[in-house]
Design an enzyme around this catalytic site. Structure first.
Site, PDB file in Angstrom:
ATOM      1  N   LYS A   1       2.811   8.072   5.154  1.00  0.00           N
ATOM      2  CA  LYS A   1       3.795   7.888   5.136  1.00  0.00           C
ATOM      3  C   LYS A   1       4.738   8.319   3.616  1.00  0.00           C
ATOM      4  O   LYS A   1       4.444   7.528   2.877  1.00  0.00           O
ATOM      5  CB  LYS A   1       5.147   6.488   5.485  1.00  0.00           C
ATOM      6  CG  LYS A   1       4.706   6.050   6.872  1.00  0.00           C
ATOM      7  CD  LYS A   1       5.607   5.077   7.250  1.00  0.00           C
ATOM      8  CE  LYS A   1       5.237   4.967   8.707  1.00  0.00           C
ATOM      9  NZ  LYS A   1       6.370   3.802   9.144  1.00  0.00           N
TER      10      LYS A   1
ATOM     11  N   GLY B   1      -6.341  -0.853  -2.059  1.00  0.00           N
ATOM     12  CA  GLY B   1      -5.983  -0.698  -0.306  1.00  0.00           C
ATOM     13  C   GLY B   1      -7.158   0.171  -0.417  1.00  0.00           C
ATOM     14  O   GLY B   1      -8.636  -0.335  -0.178  1.00  0.00           O
TER      15      GLY B   1
ATOM     16  N   GLY C   1      -1.196  -2.939  -3.501  1.00  0.00           N
ATOM     17  CA  GLY C   1       0.164  -3.223  -3.427  1.00  0.00           C
ATOM     18  C   GLY C   1       0.849  -3.019  -5.185  1.00  0.00           C
ATOM     19  O   GLY C   1       1.856  -2.403  -5.575  1.00  0.00           O
TER      20      GLY C   1
END
Length: 400
Positions: free
Chosen positions: A198, A351, A374
């Site tokens: 996204k 990640g 993160g």
């Protein structure tokens, strides 16, 4: 880095509370399947033991949601850590309370105590001052070496520093030095690769990097929103309709800054979101109705490789496609190989990107693979990391 580290303080004979990130993957039999997060902090622990510190380790594991859950016990970690350190690692039954205080008080120089999962207490994630004070009572000094949760304002990552002096461990220092240099003093050309599902997850990173990079490569599901912003039809692909205008603004801003912003020129589309879906390669402007983009195509791979070839600094965060499915992993692995083969400094931001690098067997060819997905994302956005801002500044310490 302007924070004090363990090198800057006397730890001999002191009880040192070290926040680590031992949130490691385990199989059904509680065997640790990847211990990189444990081995990453061994330099800090080795230094503290050599200096005669009494080491109290704290970590979370999984998401027990503030309740005791044996499934998320750190006991298997204590066993693995003992093997890696070649010494006994005492396992506490909890992370606060009289029994834990007794264990901490009884430590001898060089000994190691691992506290039970701090997230067994809801007060941890709430950064409850009373809970933070209880943790602080166990020790004389706080060392944060858990970059993976450095963006969290939790009791064991930030709150504790209000009660005892807080400094950085070697892993945290390494992370901040690599990421900090990439943003503040990058060798040029500077190329950033941003992927993932996204635009909304990465727009902060993109906006912060636009003023710093020479080339910005976009991949993953978020590229579909940019393709829509260019007026292309995207079939059933994931598109954030409410971010199309923002994507268009970003494209305009890149032109304004003179940044080469690269989008896919061809894509791999599938008739459904599944590992065994029918798939084919089409031009980015010819995505058929009813199909969805799940990877970048071969012409795009070549274009992205060419952009990376002469880069002196590379930052990569986010996959190029649904790399969990073998048929749609080619783009991510090709980019991983290109990053590994580049001559410049390469930084992979945790990640999925780190997982792809590791799965491809290329970790040793990357300058720095971040331990925090993160946290590295927040850092690349230019945001404050609460677990770092809570630590003591070198300047402040000198003035005291």
């Amino acid at each position: 880095m302007n924070k004090l580290t363990v090198r800057d303080i006397d730890v001999t004979g002191k009880r040192v509370f070290v926040r680590v990130d031992f949130n490691v993957p385990m199989d059904e039999a509680k065997n640790i399947t990847n211990d990189k997060r444990i081995t990453a902090v061994l330099p800090t622990l080795g230094y503290l033991r050599e200096k005669g510190a009494k080491i109290i380790l704290a970590s979370h594991l999984g998401r027990p949601k503030g309740k005791v859950n044996p499934k998320f016990s750190l006991a298997p970690v204590a066993k693995r850590l003992a093997a890696l350190l070649h010494t006994e690692v005492k396992m506490a039954p909890d992370c606060v309370g009289p029994v834990v205080e007794g264990l901490a008080a009884g430590l001898q120089n060089g000994e190691v105590l691992l506290l039970e999962n701090v997230r067994f207490h809801a007060e941890e994630e709430a950064n409850d001052p009373g809970f933070a004070r209880q943790l602080a009572q166990l020790a004389d000094i706080f060392v944060n070496d858990a970059f993976g949760v450095a963006h969290r304002a939790h009791a064991s990552t930030a709150g504790i520093a209000a009660y005892i002096p807080g400094v950085a461990g070697f892993l945290l220092e390494k992370e901040l030095n690599f990421l900090g240099q990439a943003l503040a003093r990058p060798e040029k050309p500077f190329v950033a690769i941003i992927g993932g599902a996204k635009v909304s997850d990465k727009i902060g990173v993109i906006e912060n990097l636009l003023a710093k990079v020479d080339t910005l490569i976009i991949g993953g599901g978020m590229a579909n929103t940019f393709l829509r912003a260019r007026g292309y039809q995207t079939g059933k692909s994931l598109v954030e309709e409410d971010k199309v205008a923002l994507a268009a603004q970003t494209l305009a801003k890149a032109r304004q800054y003179g940044v080469s912003l690269l989008l896919p020129v061809d894509v791999v589309v599938a008739d459904r979101f599944a590992a065994d879906a029918c798939f084919r390669t089409v031009l980015a402007e010819e995505i058929p109705a009813g199909w969805q983009v799940l990877d970048i195509g071969p012409a795009t791979i070549i274009a992205y490789k060419n952009a990376l070839q002469d880069a002196k600094t590379i930052v990569w965060n986010g996959p190029m496609g649904v790399f969990e499915f073998e048929n749609f992993a080619q783009g991510t692995y090709a980019v991983a190989k290109a990053v590994a083969e580049a001559q410049g400094i390469s930084i992979v931001g945790g990640g999925d990107s780190s997982a792809a690098i590791e799965k491809a067997g290329l970790s040793d060819k990357i300058t720095h693979v971040s331990t925090g997905g993160g946290a590295s994302l927040k850092f690349l956005e230019g945001k404050e990391l609460k677990g770092i801002s809570a630590l003591r500044d070198k300047e402040t310490a000198k003035g005291e």
